[in-house]
Design an enzyme around this catalytic site. Structure first.
Site, mmCIF file in Angstrom:
data_model
loop_
_atom_site.group_PDB
_atom_site.id
_atom_site.type_symbol
_atom_site.label_atom_id
_atom_site.label_comp_id
_atom_site.label_asym_id
_atom_site.label_seq_id
_atom_site.Cartn_x
_atom_site.Cartn_y
_atom_site.Cartn_z
ATOM 1 C CD GLU A 133 -8.766 -6.010 6.997
ATOM 2 O OE1 GLU A 133 -9.574 -6.900 6.687
ATOM 3 O OE2 GLU A 133 -7.649 -6.257 7.467
ATOM 4 C CD GLN A 170 -2.290 1.462 2.755
ATOM 5 O OE1 GLN A 170 -1.481 1.777 3.622
ATOM 6 N NE2 GLN A 170 -3.569 1.333 2.998
ATOM 7 N N GLY A 171 0.821 2.024 -1.062
ATOM 8 C CA GLY A 171 1.668 3.218 -1.174
ATOM 9 C C GLY A 171 0.873 4.488 -0.936
ATOM 10 C CE1 TYR A 172 -3.662 3.836 -0.848
ATOM 11 C CE2 TYR A 172 -4.752 3.943 1.277
ATOM 12 C CZ TYR A 172 -4.748 3.550 -0.044
ATOM 13 O OH TYR A 172 -5.833 2.879 -0.544
ATOM 14 C CB SER A 173 2.412 6.974 4.661
ATOM 15 O OG SER A 173 1.318 6.386 5.294
ATOM 16 C CG ASN A 233 -4.543 4.538 19.326
ATOM 17 O OD1 ASN A 233 -4.662 4.015 18.215
ATOM 18 N ND2 ASN A 233 -4.473 3.826 20.433
ATOM 19 C CD GLU A 234 -1.808 10.123 19.466
ATOM 20 O OE1 GLU A 234 -1.910 9.409 18.451
ATOM 21 O OE2 GLU A 234 -0.980 9.903 20.368
HETATM 22 C C1 LIG Z 1 3.924 -0.697 11.317
HETATM 23 C C2 LIG Z 1 3.429 0.327 10.340
HETATM 24 C C3 LIG Z 1 3.086 -0.075 9.061
HETATM 25 C C4 LIG Z 1 2.675 0.875 8.127
HETATM 26 N N1 LIG Z 1 2.401 0.455 6.839
HETATM 27 C C5 LIG Z 1 2.046 1.366 5.916
HETATM 28 C C6 LIG Z 1 1.828 0.960 4.557
HETATM 29 O O1 LIG Z 1 1.955 -0.225 4.197
HETATM 30 N N2 LIG Z 1 1.500 1.907 3.651
HETATM 31 C C7 LIG Z 1 1.352 3.217 3.996
HETATM 32 O O2 LIG Z 1 1.013 4.013 3.126
HETATM 33 N N3 LIG Z 1 1.567 3.641 5.265
HETATM 34 C C8 LIG Z 1 1.917 2.748 6.230
HETATM 35 N N4 LIG Z 1 2.165 3.157 7.524
HETATM 36 C C9 LIG Z 1 2.142 4.579 7.831
HETATM 37 C C10 LIG Z 1 0.980 5.015 8.693
HETATM 38 O O3 LIG Z 1 -0.201 5.036 7.959
HETATM 39 C C11 LIG Z 1 1.374 6.397 9.243
HETATM 40 O O4 LIG Z 1 2.452 6.206 10.122
HETATM 41 C C12 LIG Z 1 0.227 7.044 9.960
HETATM 42 O O5 LIG Z 1 -0.749 7.457 9.048
HETATM 43 C C13 LIG Z 1 0.712 8.272 10.761
HETATM 44 O O6 LIG Z 1 1.389 9.140 9.950
HETATM 45 P P1 LIG Z 1 2.826 9.701 10.352
HETATM 46 O O7 LIG Z 1 3.694 8.558 10.696
HETATM 47 O O8 LIG Z 1 3.262 10.599 9.255
HETATM 48 O O9 LIG Z 1 2.612 10.514 11.689
HETATM 49 P P2 LIG Z 1 1.909 11.929 11.816
HETATM 50 O O10 LIG Z 1 0.602 11.918 11.111
HETATM 51 O O11 LIG Z 1 2.884 12.976 11.426
HETATM 52 O O12 LIG Z 1 1.643 11.984 13.349
HETATM 53 C C14 LIG Z 1 2.656 12.339 14.296
HETATM 54 C C15 LIG Z 1 1.986 12.484 15.644
HETATM 55 O O13 LIG Z 1 1.019 13.531 15.602
HETATM 56 C C16 LIG Z 1 -0.257 13.053 16.002
HETATM 57 N N5 LIG Z 1 -1.330 13.666 15.215
HETATM 58 C C17 LIG Z 1 -1.383 13.755 13.875
HETATM 59 N N6 LIG Z 1 -2.538 14.344 13.504
HETATM 60 C C18 LIG Z 1 -3.223 14.614 14.640
HETATM 61 C C19 LIG Z 1 -4.497 15.205 14.907
HETATM 62 N N7 LIG Z 1 -5.293 15.620 13.921
HETATM 63 N N8 LIG Z 1 -4.883 15.305 16.199
HETATM 64 C C20 LIG Z 1 -4.083 14.876 17.208
HETATM 65 N N9 LIG Z 1 -2.860 14.317 17.006
HETATM 66 C C21 LIG Z 1 -2.441 14.183 15.741
HETATM 67 C C22 LIG Z 1 -0.207 11.570 15.716
HETATM 68 O O14 LIG Z 1 -1.116 10.844 16.494
HETATM 69 C C23 LIG Z 1 1.224 11.231 16.056
HETATM 70 O O15 LIG Z 1 1.370 11.017 17.430
HETATM 71 C C24 LIG Z 1 2.568 2.238 8.492
HETATM 72 C C25 LIG Z 1 2.886 2.621 9.796
HETATM 73 C C26 LIG Z 1 3.316 1.693 10.714
HETATM 74 C C27 LIG Z 1 3.665 2.142 12.102
#
Ligand SMILES: Cc1cc2nc3c(=O)[nH]c(=O)nc-3n(C[C@H](O)[C@H](O)[C@H](O)COP(=O)(O)OP(=O)(O)OC[C@H]3O[C@@H](n4cnc5c(N)ncnc54)[C@H](O)[C@@H]3O)c2cc1C
Length: 399
Positions: free
Chosen positions: A258, A140-143, A383-384
């Site tokens: 899911e 999955q290429g989203y992030s 979770n946030e």
């Molecule tokens: C084990 C694992 C597997 C993953 N696999 C994939 C994958 O296959 N494909 C893919 O595309 N992505 C994947 N991800 C990425 C995942 O979707 C992102 O890590 C997630 O969406 C959070 O984005 P970020 O890491 O950029 O953190 P950020 O969004 O930058 O968040 C940083 C911190 O800010 C807090 N925060 C952010 N927004 C808010 C808000 N609105 N209110 C309060 N707090 C907030 C968050 O809770 C966090 O503590 C994976 C992540 C993990 C850990």
């Protein structure tokens, strides 16, 4: 893996196994798992959260497919089992019961249902059978580095040039991309005031020139997440799924059950079994503080299992679950972390060692399980962010 078929363990392709009584269905699937799932790949005290890598997932899922048990939620017209929610639950319960390792099977859980809803006839014909047979393995290429929770800020571009899109940009945290053959990606194809508009859903062959995949080693010492770089990658326009610039709708479509499966108490149960074993092995049962903490965790897990059961019964009765799924996710991921922290605390110096350790007669790896419980509160919606959803939809608060 044992390749020999047995009539008692195969889901007969011509038969609608939804018609089997629940208990018969359970016993038949259980027999299949016992006959074919490798002993050395089960979750145990050493690896209570064991997860298969891509190669293991493909090997196991191919075998599952050969025996007619693949894709429990997919409709039968697409080669799935078309199971009722009740039977899907039994299917998952049986895998959890014998300790089948977790799998990343994005093709079945995410892309398949998306193609069924938004894909062209040609896309369905080309990709769905290959997902079932594990010929293709999808990431999955989203992030992106600056687009995680705020996914709509993504910047990877796909510019149309004739019959191709030219893709440039970077994805990150792409699970098992180094073992995947393809990824379904969200890419920017247009710029509008609303950032969700102008995003498209694209299928990308990861063997194309210009794709560079770099694994990231995480805190548990494993390489399962990746950075994926795209430099002038030419992707045929026929790989666009759904309307151009409207991939946000495609990606946000409700994908089966899911969210319910992700909230299963299974990992917390496995962590708790280890914690209780450690109390015995470390002789901590005379310590009132330890027993108070254990009692609280057991009570919380018991409550959660009742709650999860009630939600499953509502889904079974076709009731909407809505934002309560967010509450489930928050509770179970944080409870699992609390249990792993408890184990590290009572393991004393064993919790400070990386790698397998002996706690009495039990071989375990306390640091590994602590580290592996961390991502649960981040992926599938932090979770946030889930708490934001609950604040808005349950309490009616506005940000
Ligand atoms: C084990 C694992 C597997 C993953 N696999 C994939 C994958 O296959 N494909 C893919 O595309 N992505 C994947 N991800 C990425 C995942 O979707 C992102 O890590 C997630 O969406 C959070 O984005 P970020 O890491 O950029 O953190 P950020 O969004 O930058 O968040 C940083 C911190 O800010 C807090 N925060 C952010 N927004 C808010 C808000 N609105 N209110 C309060 N707090 C907030 C968050 O809770 C966090 O503590 C994976 C992540 C993990 C850990």
């Amino acid at each position: 893996m044992d390749e020999s078929a047995s009539p008692d363990t195969t889901a007969n392709a011509g038969e609608d196994i939804n018609l089997l009584a629940d208990e018969d269905f359970r016993l038949r699937f259980r027999a299949f798992l016992h006959a074919h799932y490798p002993l050395d790949m089960r979750q145990d005290y050493l690896r209570p959260f064991r997860r298969m890598n891509g190669a293991e997932t493909r090997a196991w899922m191919s075998l599952v497919h050969q025996h007619g048990w693949r894709a429990p939620e997919w409709p039968r017209e697409y080669g799935g089992l078309g199971l009722s929610f009740r039977k899907q639950r039994i299917y998952n319960e049986e895998m959890e019961r014998i300790g089948v390792a977790r799998m990343i099977d994005n093709g079945v859980t995410q892309l398949g249902p998306t193609l069924m809803k938004y894909g062209s006839a040609a896309q369905k014909q080309q990709y769905l059978p290959r997902i079932l047979a594990c010929d293709d393995y999808w990431a999955q290429g989203y992030s992106e580095p600056n687009a995680g929770s705020d996914l709509a800020s993504l910047k990877t571009r796909a510019d149309r040039q004739g019959d191709h899109f030219v893709v440039n940009g970077q994805k990150i945290w792409t699970t098992l991309a180094m073992e995947a053959t393809h990824c379904y990606a969200l890419v920017r194809t247009g710029n509008y005031d609303k950032k969700q508009k102008g995003i498209s859903f694209l299928l990308i062959d990861l063997t194309l020139p210009g794709v560079d995949i770099r694994p990231i080693r995480h805190i548990a010492g494993e390489e399962e997440l990746c950075e994926v770089f795209f430099s002038d990658v030419k992707v045929p326009t026929e790989n666009l799924v759904g309307p151009l610039d409207d991939g946000w709708t495609v990606a946000k479509a409700l994908l089966g059950h899911e969210r319910i499966w992700l909230a299963s108490p299974n990992l917390a149960i496995k962590a708790m079994m280890l914690a209780q074993q450690l109390v015995v092995e470390t002789g901590s049962s005379d310590d009132q503080g330890v027993m108070d903490r254990l009692g609280q965790l057991l009570a919380d897990l018991h409550d959660y299992r009742q709650w999860y059961e009630a939600i499953c019964q509502r889904v079974e009765a076709d009731e909407e679950v809505g934002a309560e799924a967010s509450a489930l996710k928050v509770y179970i991921t944080e409870l699992t972390q609390r249990i792993t922290e408890f184990s590290v605390d009572i393991g004393d110096e064993l919790g400070a060692i990386t790698g397998p350790v002996e706690a009495g007669s039990t071989t375990t790896d306390l640091y590994w399980q602590l580290a592996m419980s961390r991502p649960g509160t981040i992926y599938a919606g932090c979770n946030e962010v889930q708490r934001d959803i609950l604040a808005k939809s349950v309490l009616g608060l506005t940000p």
